[in-house]
Design a protein around this motif. Structure first.
Motif, PDB file in Angstrom:
ATOM      1  N   GLY A   1     -33.965  15.231  34.200  1.00 50.87           N
ATOM      2  CA  GLY A   1     -33.775  13.902  33.613  1.00 50.87           C
ATOM      3  C   GLY A   1     -32.627  13.897  32.613  1.00 50.87           C
ATOM      4  O   GLY A   1     -31.764  13.018  32.642  1.00 50.87           O
ATOM      5  N   LEU A   2     -32.598  14.936  31.770  1.00 50.89           N
ATOM      6  CA  LEU A   2     -31.557  15.064  30.753  1.00 50.89           C
ATOM      7  C   LEU A   2     -30.182  15.205  31.395  1.00 50.89           C
ATOM      8  O   LEU A   2     -29.198  14.576  30.977  1.00 50.89           O
ATOM      9  CB  LEU A   2     -31.874  16.311  29.921  1.00 50.89           C
ATOM     10  N   ALA A   3     -30.106  16.040  32.455  1.00 44.90           N
ATOM     11  CA  ALA A   3     -28.827  16.293  33.115  1.00 44.90           C
ATOM     12  C   ALA A   3     -28.327  15.025  33.802  1.00 44.90           C
ATOM     13  O   ALA A   3     -27.117  14.760  33.868  1.00 44.90           O
ATOM     14  CB  ALA A   3     -28.980  17.422  34.128  1.00 44.90           C
ATOM     15  N   LEU A   4     -29.281  14.219  34.310  1.00 44.44           N
ATOM     16  CA  LEU A   4     -28.927  12.973  34.983  1.00 44.44           C
ATOM     17  C   LEU A   4     -28.401  11.970  33.960  1.00 44.44           C
ATOM     18  O   LEU A   4     -27.364  11.319  34.169  1.00 44.44           O
ATOM     19  CB  LEU A   4     -30.184  12.433  35.679  1.00 44.44           C
ATOM     20  N   ASN A   5     -29.094  11.859  32.833  1.00 44.52           N
ATOM     21  CA  ASN A   5     -28.688  10.953  31.762  1.00 44.52           C
ATOM     22  C   ASN A   5     -27.313  11.316  31.204  1.00 44.52           C
ATOM     23  O   ASN A   5     -26.553  10.438  30.810  1.00 44.52           O
ATOM     24  CB  ASN A   5     -29.704  11.001  30.612  1.00 44.52           C
ATOM     25  N   SER A   6     -27.037  12.624  31.122  1.00 46.83           N
ATOM     26  CA  SER A   6     -25.774  13.069  30.515  1.00 46.83           C
ATOM     27  C   SER A   6     -24.732  13.351  31.588  1.00 46.83           C
ATOM     28  O   SER A   6     -23.815  14.133  31.374  1.00 46.83           O
ATOM     29  CB  SER A   6     -26.004  14.352  29.708  1.00 46.83           C
ATOM     30  N   ARG A   7     -24.862  12.726  32.775  1.00 48.10           N
ATOM     31  CA  ARG A   7     -23.934  13.033  33.869  1.00 48.10           C
ATOM     32  C   ARG A   7     -22.498  12.690  33.482  1.00 48.10           C
ATOM     33  O   ARG A   7     -22.260  11.790  32.682  1.00 48.10           O
ATOM     34  CB  ARG A   7     -24.361  12.298  35.147  1.00 48.10           C
ATOM     35  N   LYS A   8     -21.555  13.432  34.066  1.00 41.67           N
ATOM     36  CA  LYS A   8     -20.152  13.279  33.682  1.00 41.67           C
ATOM     37  C   LYS A   8     -19.303  13.018  34.917  1.00 41.67           C
ATOM     38  O   LYS A   8     -19.612  13.488  36.000  1.00 41.67           O
ATOM     39  CB  LYS A   8     -19.647  14.574  33.019  1.00 41.67           C
ATOM     40  N   PRO A   9     -18.197  12.251  34.761  1.00 46.21           N
ATOM     41  CA  PRO A   9     -17.289  12.049  35.889  1.00 46.21           C
ATOM     42  C   PRO A   9     -16.640  13.373  36.299  1.00 46.21           C
ATOM     43  O   PRO A   9     -16.342  14.198  35.439  1.00 46.21           O
ATOM     44  CB  PRO A   9     -16.238  11.079  35.331  1.00 46.21           C
ATOM     45  N   MET A  10     -16.462  13.555  37.628  1.00 47.78           N
ATOM     46  CA  MET A  10     -15.861  14.827  38.090  1.00 47.78           C
ATOM     47  C   MET A  10     -14.349  14.710  38.187  1.00 47.78           C
ATOM     48  O   MET A  10     -13.812  13.649  38.341  1.00 47.78           O
ATOM     49  CB  MET A  10     -16.438  15.190  39.453  1.00 47.78           C
TER      50      MET A  10
END
Lengths: 197, 197
Positions: free
Chosen positions: A188-197
């Motif tokens: 959940g945390l990784a999804l919330n903090s997702r970053k543009p590639m």
């Protein structure tokens, strides 16, 4: 059973972290069997550490000098201070070898359960360093646990009116991990903090 | 990373059985954090053991006196000698508290793989004790491994012309065990050695 000297040593060894009575017994028998190669060098190494090693007066790292080798190294950036819970975490950062700033060892994290209050941690000395060393950035490398994050927010609050940037380590999926094996919180945390590639 | 004194201590601790570098690091940091309660008493206990504890001249048990407390105890039956691989096994027998005879520590078992020959074990001293102490029974309490059983048969062969009864610990299903979880060898053995109820 065994003499009282042996019993006393088994008890002293069993108190060390990750050891119990059974492994302590094994270790003591190993030491008795390998006196010359094991027992004498261990005693010597312990005595040297007891005599020479002390916490660094600036950051709290352990070293043989009053000021530790990291603090005394002119090649390390004094504009960066990385705040860690413990010397073990400082060593972990140093093993990576990537970080070239300085450190500050808090000596623990705030904990309501274990009764750790701000006065128990090296927070005042961190604020004093801010005044004297005037770093540009404080990196909070505290554990990703509830207590660790509460401590990070407490520090952020104490530092918010000071002329310093406060950052924290990124959280997310660890390298090499399979999504299927990660806990829901981390995903959940990784999804919330997702970053543009 | 850490000073060379700390590194040396971590290496000495990591060599102990059941420990690796990671747990050695944890232990060393724990000792540094708890100097007064942990580091100093541990050094003292190790020094006392180094100075005072030695193998018993008769049986090989560790104690502070020339003759260990088991061998010196007049209440123990001198008609019984229990042969064990190691002092750890002697301590295990003593913890049970059931056995009231004496011991003989072999110091290992025969092993072709590790190059342990009869000369490496305390076998001659056992034969000498047979002559002097004239026990009625020798109990072979050696490990139930291939090497342990080879050693037991070697000893049986050395003892067969002597006026002494040689026995061995019973093998079978351990107490509290489920048959379903036992290995085939143990079940077969227990079936072969079945006894009338």
């Amino acid at each position: 059973m065994a003499g009282k000297e042996i019993e006393k040593l088994i008890k002293a060894v069993a108190k060390l972290p990750a050891l119990g009575t059974r492994s302590a017994r094994r270790i003591v028998l190993y030491l008795l069997k390998n006196r010359a190669q094991s027992l004498a060098p261990l005693i010597e190494a312990l005595q040297e550490v007891e005599k020479n090693v002390k916490p660094c007066a600036v950051c709290g790292n352990y070293d043989t000098s009053e000021i530790c080798s990291v603090c005394a190294d002119p090649a390390r950036e004094s504009k960066l201070i990385c705040v860690v819970q413990d010397v073990a975490d400082l060593w972990a950062m140093e093993r990576v070898g990537f970080y070239k700033g300085k450190y500050h060892v808090l000596g623990g994290v705030l904990s309501a359960l274990e009764g750790v209050t701000p006065e128990d941690l090296n927070i005042e000395s961190l604020l004093e360093r801010l005044e004297h060393e005037k770093p540009e950035e404080i990196i909070l490398a505290l554990p990703a646990t509830v207590d660790g994050q509460i401590t990070a927010h407490y520090l952020l609050n104490r530092l918010k009116n000071m002329p310093v940037k406060v950052t924290t380590l990124a959280q997310g999926i660890p390298m090499g991990a399979e999504l299927d094996y990660m806990d829901d919180g981390t995903i959940g945390l990784a999804l919330n903090s997702r970053k543009p590639m």
